[in-house]
Design a protein around this motif. Structure first.
Motif, PDB file in Angstrom:
ATOM      1  N   GLU A 247       0.819  -1.212   0.000  1.00 43.83           N
ATOM      2  CA  GLU A 247       0.000   0.000   0.000  1.00 43.83           C
ATOM      3  C   GLU A 247       0.850   1.258   0.000  1.00 43.83           C
ATOM      4  O   GLU A 247       0.475   2.260  -0.603  1.00 43.83           O
ATOM      5  CB  GLU A 247      -0.961  -0.004   1.201  1.00 43.83           C
ATOM      6  N   ARG A 248       2.006   1.226   0.671  1.00 43.14           N
ATOM      7  CA  ARG A 248       2.896   2.398   0.670  1.00 43.14           C
ATOM      8  C   ARG A 248       3.467   2.623  -0.726  1.00 43.14           C
ATOM      9  O   ARG A 248       3.562   3.753  -1.203  1.00 43.14           O
ATOM     10  CB  ARG A 248       4.033   2.207   1.678  1.00 43.14           C
ATOM     11  N   LYS A 250       2.089   1.692  -3.528  1.00 38.84           N
ATOM     12  CA  LYS A 250       0.976   2.186  -4.347  1.00 38.84           C
ATOM     13  C   LYS A 250       0.750   3.675  -4.126  1.00 38.84           C
ATOM     14  O   LYS A 250       0.494   4.431  -5.074  1.00 38.84           O
ATOM     15  CB  LYS A 250      -0.307   1.423  -4.008  1.00 38.84           C
ATOM     16  N   SER A 251       0.822   4.113  -2.870  1.00 40.14           N
ATOM     17  CA  SER A 251       0.602   5.530  -2.568  1.00 40.14           C
ATOM     18  C   SER A 251       1.641   6.412  -3.252  1.00 40.14           C
ATOM     19  O   SER A 251       1.307   7.464  -3.819  1.00 40.14           O
ATOM     20  CB  SER A 251       0.648   5.764  -1.045  1.00 40.14           C
TER      21      SER A 251
END
Length: 280
Positions: A247-248, A250-251
């Motif tokens: 998720e990091r 992706k961010s």
């Protein structure tokens, strides 16, 4: 998950962890401070049973795995501390294209798109004259290695192994052209040759090399490189802050895509924009 299914999964994962650690029933019993027969009962496949919370925690600690993993609450066997360490780490930064860690990350990303916001101009596109000026006051003994590494990375890019997208603030290009700010002491010939080289590479390697120029008064980015879908690295000065948690990454990928969408100069027009800043 019903109790019997969870107990069976616990038995299988306990046996897997014991095999991975080379840990016998007797040794695990000693580390968990229980009788050997208690461990034997947990490993019986005909009547699987769940341990109490204390034994589950002690067994997980002894085998260096997560109690949540043993109990089927997660598919990652690492302990929470190990998960955090793997998801985010600090590495020393040499701020050089010859940095061994940077080279390793580039090779790790082979086949994936690399997205990059440099601290100044991108190292992968720096000329020998520009590197010579940058290394004039420090690290000069590393200059040959830095230039060799830059050429190797440029050859790697030209080979088409990975696409490379670079987002640069407009003011960085303008300062290099004008000899202001960071480039105040850089020789005019070196500055102008550097920009012509970047423009030439934009023409020659498009679309596998795409450069976008953004207005830092409207959008902002710290120096960051995203190596495919599995790794994103922030440059914070003397160290790199590396993220591997999905998720990091992706961010930060979404952040880079935002810079591209908001770019003042699209990749197709960067070469012409740069040449317009230079004397004919």
């Amino acid at each position: 998950m019903d109790k019997r299914t969870r107990a069976d999964l616990f038995r299988k994962r306990l046996a897997e962890a014991m095999n991975a650690q080379g840990c016998s029933k007797s040794e695990l019993a000693r580390l968990a401070r229980v009788d050997r027969s208690t461990i034997g009962q947990l490993l019986k496949d005909d009547h699987p049973r769940l341990p109490n919370a204390q034994l589950a925690a002690d067994a997980a600690q002894a085998l260096n795995v997560s109690a949540d993993w043993l109990l089927g609450l997660t598919n990652r066997p690492e302990t929470p501390g190990d998960l955090v360490a793997a998801a985010m780490s600090l590495s020393p930064a040499e701020r050089s294209s010859a940095d061994a860690q940077l080279l390793e990350w580039h090779h790790e990303a082979a086949g994936y798109k690399v997205r990059h916001v440099p601290a100044t101009l991108p190292d992968i596109l720096k000329t020998e004259a520009m590197l010579d000026w940058e290394y004039a006051t420090s690290r000069r003994e590393h200059l040959p290695d830095a230039f060799d590494a830059m050429r190797d990375q440029l050859d790697w890019l030209a080979s088409g192994v990975s696409d490379y997208e670079i987002a640069i603030p407009l003011h960085e290009i303008e300062a290099c052209a004008a000899g202001s700010a960071y480039y105040k002491t850089a020789p005019k010939a070196a500055r102008h040759a550097q920009l012509r080289f970047i423009a030439d590479q934009c023409d020659e390697m498009f679309p596998r090399l795409r450069i976008f120029l953004f207005d830092a008064q409207r959008v902002f980015s710290s120096p960051v490189t995203i190596f495919g879908p599995n790794l994103a690295v922030l440059y914070v000065g003397q160290c790199y802050l590396a993220f591997r948690e999905l998720e990091r990454v992706k961010s930060l990928t979404n952040h880079f895509d935002w810079l591209v969408r908001e770019a003042e100069v699209d990749a197709r027009h960067v070469a012409a924009h740069i040449r317009a800043l230079l004397p004919s």
